[in-house]
Design a protein around this motif. Structure first.
Motif, PDB file in Angstrom:
ATOM      1  N   GLN A  56      37.859  51.872  38.970  1.00  0.00           N
ATOM      2  CA  GLN A  56      38.446  50.756  38.210  1.00  0.00           C
ATOM      3  C   GLN A  56      39.860  50.460  38.702  1.00  0.00           C
ATOM      4  N   ALA A  57      40.627  51.515  38.918  1.00  0.00           N
ATOM      5  CA  ALA A  57      42.009  51.320  39.394  1.00  0.00           C
ATOM      6  C   ALA A  57      42.001  50.679  40.779  1.00  0.00           C
ATOM      7  N   VAL A  58      41.097  51.153  41.645  1.00  0.00           N
ATOM      8  CA  VAL A  58      41.011  50.580  43.001  1.00  0.00           C
ATOM      9  C   VAL A  58      40.653  49.097  42.921  1.00  0.00           C
ATOM     10  N   SER A  59      39.686  48.751  42.049  1.00  0.00           N
ATOM     11  CA  SER A  59      39.285  47.343  41.910  1.00  0.00           C
ATOM     12  C   SER A  59      40.451  46.479  41.445  1.00  0.00           C
ATOM     13  N   LYS A  60      41.211  47.004  40.512  1.00  0.00           N
ATOM     14  CA  LYS A  60      42.323  46.246  39.950  1.00  0.00           C
ATOM     15  C   LYS A  60      43.405  46.012  41.023  1.00  0.00           C
ATOM     16  N   ILE A  61      43.737  47.097  41.747  1.00  0.00           N
ATOM     17  CA  ILE A  61      44.797  46.975  42.763  1.00  0.00           C
ATOM     18  C   ILE A  61      44.344  46.077  43.911  1.00  0.00           C
ATOM     19  N   THR A  62      43.090  46.264  44.354  1.00  0.00           N
ATOM     20  CA  THR A  62      42.643  45.461  45.499  1.00  0.00           C
ATOM     21  C   THR A  62      42.504  43.994  45.103  1.00  0.00           C
ATOM     22  N   ALA A  63      42.220  43.708  43.840  1.00  0.00           N
ATOM     23  CA  ALA A  63      42.173  42.307  43.387  1.00  0.00           C
ATOM     24  C   ALA A  63      43.554  41.670  43.540  1.00  0.00           C
ATOM     25  N   ARG A  64      44.597  42.432  43.195  1.00  0.00           N
ATOM     26  CA  ARG A  64      45.961  41.905  43.340  1.00  0.00           C
ATOM     27  C   ARG A  64      46.324  41.726  44.805  1.00  0.00           C
ATOM     28  N   LEU A  65      45.892  42.675  45.637  1.00  0.00           N
ATOM     29  CA  LEU A  65      46.186  42.573  47.067  1.00  0.00           C
ATOM     30  C   LEU A  65      45.464  41.371  47.693  1.00  0.00           C
ATOM     31  N   ARG A  66      44.246  41.080  47.187  1.00  0.00           N
ATOM     32  CA  ARG A  66      43.516  39.896  47.679  1.00  0.00           C
ATOM     33  C   ARG A  66      44.225  38.632  47.251  1.00  0.00           C
ATOM     34  N   GLU A  67      44.690  38.628  46.010  1.00  0.00           N
ATOM     35  CA  GLU A  67      45.409  37.465  45.492  1.00  0.00           C
ATOM     36  C   GLU A  67      46.665  37.182  46.322  1.00  0.00           C
ATOM     37  N   ALA A  68      47.320  38.255  46.775  1.00  0.00           N
ATOM     38  CA  ALA A  68      48.543  38.091  47.578  1.00  0.00           C
ATOM     39  C   ALA A  68      48.223  37.759  49.034  1.00  0.00           C
ATOM     40  N   GLY A  69      46.923  37.732  49.373  1.00  0.00           N
ATOM     41  CA  GLY A  69      46.535  37.351  50.731  1.00  0.00           C
ATOM     42  C   GLY A  69      46.674  38.456  51.755  1.00  0.00           C
ATOM     43  N   LEU A  70      46.781  39.696  51.303  1.00  0.00           N
ATOM     44  CA  LEU A  70      46.963  40.814  52.239  1.00  0.00           C
ATOM     45  C   LEU A  70      45.645  41.523  52.549  1.00  0.00           C
ATOM     46  N   VAL A  71      44.652  41.313  51.698  1.00  0.00           N
ATOM     47  CA  VAL A  71      43.363  42.004  51.827  1.00  0.00           C
ATOM     48  C   VAL A  71      42.268  40.982  51.599  1.00  0.00           C
ATOM     49  N   THR A  72      41.144  41.153  52.316  1.00  0.00           N
ATOM     50  CA  THR A  72      40.024  40.234  52.117  1.00  0.00           C
ATOM     51  C   THR A  72      38.720  41.019  52.067  1.00  0.00           C
ATOM     52  N   GLU A  73      37.712  40.386  51.452  1.00  0.00           N
ATOM     53  CA  GLU A  73      36.357  40.955  51.481  1.00  0.00           C
ATOM     54  C   GLU A  73      35.677  40.388  52.707  1.00  0.00           C
ATOM     55  N   ALA A  74      35.142  41.253  53.535  1.00  0.00           N
ATOM     56  CA  ALA A  74      34.482  40.743  54.739  1.00  0.00           C
ATOM     57  C   ALA A  74      33.349  41.665  55.130  1.00  0.00           C
ATOM     58  N   GLY A  75      32.150  41.181  55.043  1.00  0.00           N
ATOM     59  CA  GLY A  75      30.985  41.937  55.495  1.00  0.00           C
ATOM     60  C   GLY A  75      30.634  43.069  54.556  1.00  0.00           C
TER      61      GLY A  75
END
Ligand SMILES: [Zn+2]
Length: 359
Positions: A56-75
């Motif tokens: 849950q914590a990982v999902s929450k943090i990575t959602a913020r990182l995606r919002e900031a444009g630093l991380v993306t879902e790919a493949g």
């Protein structure tokens, strides 16, 4: 640079503020793992396993990182049993950093992406002795000429000749350039560029770049020996740059090898730097460098020696041969994988490494 951003300043700052909000330890650790994973990416489950954070914590943090444009879902990543997991990847173009190398006779500025890959590079002759006003003017002009418009620039890392205080960003008595003594380079440049600035000794920056940068060889402990217009060393012990109590570590070139030797710019006689620079050719300079390198390896039990700097890169063969012969088995001696960009890439890494929790 301010002029270039006239229309985009607000957006730049807003994005910058978002990035600042991500500067917490867990975000940094997750970004670091994604940087290491490079193109392969990592699933949320893998990130949770490797950090000990809850999914849950990982999902929450990575959602913020995606919002900031630093991380993306790919493949997707094949997972053992169950459905394939979605891979998360670092977005290299999500943010950038500037690296500035101030050398005694030249200035190099580079723009790197979040992965540390060089996107643009500029190099001009510049005398370090021209005085602070002139040097700051040229640095500001060269940084402004980088393609920064529309990009999020996290900050500017500056690699300068030592000695200096890296915490305060204040220069010391640089050999041959007494006029810089006490100059608050970090503060002056931050005001001039309207960006955060980090300052470190050139050889320390280079060592950090070799430890964390795009060509890092994952060795935990090594010495980077730089022979260019001067001679110095960057030291890495147990995965961290060793700067010493006063950022004074690595003054490798000013070990006295010959009591009545030639005068050195530092005021002493017979320093290794003075002997190398006065050597009649690369073969003799290489032999001297070998003696110094062997002293260092014996003193500190170093794992690996990395050679760089303009003089070495211009004719690497004698340097590799002589340092290998002097140091002996089992310590590997190699050329810097970043070539002439070693110090500039390290300067940019001064800004990037903390984003990944690895200052
Ligand atoms: Zn000296």
């Amino acid at each position: 640079m301010k002029r270039n951003r006239a229309g985009g300043d607000e957006g730049h700052e807003r994005h910058g503020a978002n990035l600042a909000a991500l500067r917490d330890h867990n975000s940094e650790v997750l970004l670091g793992l994604l940087r290491d994973a490079a193109g392969n990416g990592a699933s949320r489950a893998e990130l949770a396993r490797r950090t000990g954070l809850t999914p849950q914590a990982v999902s929450k943090i990575t959602a913020r990182l995606r919002e900031a444009g630093l991380v993306t879902e790919a493949g997707r990543r094949a997972s053992t049993g169950g459905k394939p997991a979605t891979a998360l990847r670092l977005v290299p173009e999500g943010a950038h950093a500037v690296g500035v190398r101030l050398d005694r006779a030249a200035l190099t500025v580079i723009l790197v992406d979040l992965a540390g890959t060089v996107v643009a590079e500029r190099s001009v002759p510049l005398s370090f002795g021209a005085g602070a006003g002139t040097v700051l003017d040229v640095v500001a002009a060269e940084v402004a000429a980088l393609p920064v418009t529309g990009r999020t620039v996290l900050g500017v890392g500056v690699a300068a000749p030592g000695p200096l205080d890296h915490r305060a960003g204040v220069l010391g008595q640089v050999t041959g350039f007494p006029q810089w003594d006490g100059f608050p380079l970090r503060e002056a440049l931050a005001e001039r560029l309207s960006l955060p600035v980090v300052v470190d000794k050139d050889t320390n920056a280079a060592a950090l770049g070799l430890l964390r940068g795009p060509h890092a060889h994952r060795a935990d402990s090594f010495a980077y020996l730089h022979l260019g217009s001067g001679l110095g060393a960057g030291l890495v012990f147990d995965g961290a740059v060793h700067r010493g109590a006063r950022t004074g570590a690595g003054e490798f070139g000013h070990q006295v090898l010959s009591l009545d030797g030639p005068e050195c710019g530092c005021g002493r006689r017979g320093c290794l730097e003075a002997l190398c620079l006065a050597a009649p050719g690369p073969a003799e300079a290489a032999r001297l460098l070998g003696v110094g390198a062997a002293n260092l390896v014996r003193l500190l039990d170093i794992d690996r020696v990395v050679l760089g700097g303009e003089r070495v890169l211009a004719d690497p063969r004698p340097y590799l041969a002589e340092v290998r012969a002097a140091v002996g088995e089992p310590v590997p001696v190699e050329l810097t994988p970043s070539g002439p960009r070693t110090v500039a890439e390290g300067a940019a890494e001064l800004v990037l490494a903390p984003v990944f929790g690895r200052g």
